[in-house]
Design a protein around this motif. Structure first.
Motif: not given
Lengths: 707, 99
Positions: A203-206, A208-221
């Motif tokens: 969802s963050l990628i799609e 919120d326009g995040r890059s895949p790596l940032i999206a995973r980090a942000e999801a964990l956070l």
């Protein structure tokens, strides 16, 4: 696996972010890299300091460094930490997302420092780990295999002793590398959390326009942090992402499983494995210097003795050492006004400069020595590590009024000036506690009240026959009243307006350091400049307005006495208008003018009183010889011939200044810090209301007792 | 009651010099998260240095002060002295008790 990254030097000035735990030596590294080439400001809309510095690579290419606030984790619990998180995640439009990240870690507490590093490695940006304070780690018997740590983390690790300048060249060399390795860091997140991470990342990628790596980090956070602290200027999450996040939390709540706890502990487990292979503890016997110092500094008896000595030294320096530079500044400000009077022909412009602008700015400048001494001491106490001990000692005392030890430093600063005190409340995480501290801080007697107290004591106890100890006793009584008022109101507010759970204070006591004077002085200058910029500009504006109020409308007779002119002016009319309200306190309209004019700054009361009572005031300031003014006050009478400044009125006036909110600069700073007019207006009303009530009670009780 | 839970007590009641293992965190999710990240996660070892009201303790290699309300929310299982001593040897800074 280590992958080299594309050089950020190629197409733009690379941006490095400097991150680390509080007290890890981050500022020392930042200063060593940038020198004094830094720009300090605020993140728009949020009262968090933004520090950006510049340096050059080994090849002379410019590099930008953002010094981010110290934090233990990317999960934000305060506006400071929210800014750190949002800058690193690229959520702030006002700050570029850093290309590379420098993580400073205290080598003597590697495990805790690596927690933040571990979260940052998730971001998929090139990271340089700086292993700072290796000397302290060695003294504690800790040996770290740097090569082993580099291998485990997959990043460059620089051994460093920033305070001694060791490791800075190596760090600069690493920063200059066009191909920093990108750590392919992986860790075993608990399996049941994986689907939540995957869904949130998507969802963050799609959305919120995040890059895949940032999206995973942000999801964990997000799964541990829940995005609880949001600050102005940060882009909010898409509603779809928020919905998914809420749904997962609800599901876990129903299952009764705390996955937030599991994620933290799985990180610590991974860090434990890294440390097991790279850190060795020798069996050193005996206690460290910090342990031995703490045995005294936090001792229930000796601790208070040390604390008392430190505070006495602080106050003595503020009130004695500052005297000489203050007189010097006062003299020169007066001389400057005299010079302008000499070179500009008489008229409104001359009066505006010599009676409005110069005394206004001078009124702030004259307190600069005290502010500098205060900031020097605060810097020294912070740099040595003692400040946290003072907060620890004071916590028990502060808890009685519902605050924590963290409110102690702002209240202490307010003895010099409420403005730096209010600015220092930013370290208090709990918003209610911060607001209560802001509301009561101006009750601590600031140095601007001193000239008023001194004048009133001189009028109250004239002549040299009165022992100094009696005068000092009255002065101390005023300080005690203010302090009691602050604690009393804090107690009241915490039980009424800001009712809530008692504050939870968690405060790290850093190991003691030898003070780094260069840093202390730099910090002192930076803080003093920020004070001058904030208070100076506001006070200049208000002094001009006030000058206009005491000048216009002009008296029809141009050669009328100054007291007649001021009586005719708008301020004089306000004084008359005010008289019915202040007459119950024993004050007449002329004291009313003093009160109205001292809204610019309390010490203005002295100079405006001099004008109102027709005293030729050489030097135009509060520190000029007070004997003529004292005599004028002694001779002043009511229309019926009774004495105006009776001892009781002098005493009541002092009490008025203890409690009343007579400072426009404080009003403006409170507005800025709380981002609302509600609180400064409330503060103005409750403080001045209390002043009136207390003065009314004291005056009438005094009268009843025959004073 | 399991034998190990007999020694369960809030951190503020742990005697100075004793070592405990964090067993349970109470309070808001935000508080629990913060103390966990600062090293007070369940199973972490904490050595109490001093204080009953405001508590000073050693966790990992850091010296941390907690006020009474915060220390009441951290339930620890008191460890017998020898076990604590062995483990704490990893944190040289934790050895001395100022009281």
């Amino acid at each position: 696996m280590v992958t080299p990254t594309k050089s950020p030097f190629a197409d733009h000035t690379p941006v490095y972010a400097l991150v680390g735990n509080p007290n890890c030596g981050k500022s020392t590294v930042f200063n060593a890299l940038t020198g004094l080439k830094e720009k300090v400001g605020n993140y728009p809309g949020v009262t968090v300091e933004k520090k950006i510095g510049g340096t050059y690579s080994q090849h002379g290419k410019p590099i930008k460094i953002i010094d981010l606030p110290g934090a233990y984790s990317l999960a934000a619990h305060s506006p400071d930490e929210a800014v750190l998180r949002d800058v690193l995640l690229g959520r702030r439009a006002d700050t570029p997302q850093p290309d590379r990240i420098i993580c400073i870690v205290d080598a003597s507490n590697l495990e805790r420092g690596l927690y933040l590093v571990h979260q940052i490695l998730d971001l998929g940006r090139p990271v340089i780990v700086v292993l700072n304070m290796l000397d302290r780690a060695a003294k504690a018997g800790i040996t770290i295999r740097v090569a082993g740590l580099e291998k485990e983390l997959g990043t460059i690790v620089i051994p460093c002793e920033a305070a001694n300048g060791k490791g800075i060249i190596e760090l600069r060399l690493a920063m200059s590398r066009p191909d920093l390795p990108l750590a392919r860091h992986s860790w075993d997140i608990p399996a049941p959390v994986a689907p939540a991470v995957a869904e949130l990342s998507a969802s963050l990628i799609e959305n919120d326009g995040r890059s895949p790596l940032i999206a995973r980090a942000e999801a964990l956070l997000l799964l541990t942090d829940q995005d609880s602290v949001r600050v102005a200027g940060s882009v909010p999450l898409n509603s779809r992402t928020t919905y998914i996040l809420r749904a997962w939390h609800q599901r876990w709540q129903q299952d009764g499983v705390d996955w937030a706890a599991a994620l933290v502990s799985s990180r610590y487990e991974a860090i434990g494995r890294i440390c097991a292979g790279t850190v060795q503890h020798s069996s050193v016997t005996g206690s460290t210097v910090s342990d031995r110092l703490d045995a005294v500094a936090v001792h229930p008896v000796w601790g208070w003795l040390v604390f008392g000595t430190v505070m006495t030294a602080l106050f003595l320096s503020i009130f004695t050492l500052a005297e000489y530079p203050m007189n010097w500044i006062d003299m020169h400000v007066a001389a400057l006004a005299g010079w302008f009077k000499h070179i500009i022909p008489p008229g409104d412009l001359r009066d505006l400069i010599t009676d409005g602008g110069i005394p206004g700015v001078g009124g702030v400048l004259v307190f600069l020595p005290q502010i500098l001494i205060l900031f020097f001491f605060i810097g020294l106490l912070e740099s040595t590590g003692y400040m946290a001990r003072a907060a620890f000692l004071m916590d028990r005392f502060m808890a009685r009024v519902g605050l924590s030890g963290k409110s102690f430093i702002p209240l202490l600063s307010s003895y010099a000036c409420a403005i730096p005190g209010i600015m220092a409340t930013r370290t208090i995480q709990e918003p209610k506690d911060r607001l209560v501290t802001i509301l009561v801080a101006p009750l601590m007697s600031c140095s601007a009240r001193l000239p008023v107290y001194l004048l009133m004591i001189a009028a109250l106890l004239p002549g040299d026959r009165v022992p100094v100890i009696t005068k000092a006793g009255i002065m101390l009584l005023m300080y005690a009243l203010g302090t009691l008022g602050a604690f009393g109101f804090a107690w009241l507010f915490k039980r009424t307006l800001f009712k809530g759970a008692p504050p939870l204070m968690i405060l790290e006591l850093p190991p003691y350091h030898m003070p780094r004077f260069k840093e202390v002085v730099e910090q002192m200058i930076e803080r003093a400049w920020s004070f001058l910029r904030n208070a100076g500009t506001i006070i200049l504006g208000f002094s001009i307005v006030l000058w206009a109020l005491t000048t216009y409308p002009r008296h029809p007779d141009p050669i009328a006495a100054p007291s007649a002119k001021i009586a005719y002016s708008l301020a004089g009319r306000v004084g008359h208008l005010l008289e019915p309200a202040i007459k119950p306190l024993g004050f007449d309209w002329r004291i009313g003018i003093g009160i109205v004019s001292s809204f610019a700054a309390r010490e203005v009361f002295v100079s405006s009183t001099a004008v109102v009572f027709n005293v030729e005031n050489h030097g135009g300031g509060k520190r000029a010889d007070q004997a003529p003014l004292r005599r004028a006050l002694a001779d002043a009478t009511w229309p019926d011939g009774t004495r105006l400044f009776t001892p009781l009125v002098c005493f009541t006036l002092m009490i008025y200044y203890v409690f009343a909110m007579q400072c426009m600069s404080t009003v403006a700073i409170v507005q800025r810090e709380t981002k609302s007019w509600r609180w400064p207006l409330f503060q103005l009303a409750y403080m001045t209301g209390t002043a009136w009530l207390v003065c009314f009670a004291v005056y009438h009780l005094g009268r009843a007792l025959g004073f | 009651m399991p034998a190990s839970l007999k020694n369960l007590q809030p951190l503020c009641q742990l005697p100075a010099g004793a070592t405990g293992r964090v067993h349970e965190l109470r309070g808001t999710a935000d508080f629990c998260q913060r103390v966990r990240e600062m090293g007070f996660g369940e199973t972490a070892l904490v050595k109490k240095i001093s204080g009953r009201s405001t508590v000073l303790c050693q966790v990992r290699a850091a010296r941390i002060a907690l006020n009474h309300s915060a220390a009441m929310n951290i339930l620890v299982e008191r460890l017998p002295a020898p076990a604590g001593k062995n483990r704490i040897q990893q944190c040289p800074a934790a050895r001395q008790d100022p009281r």
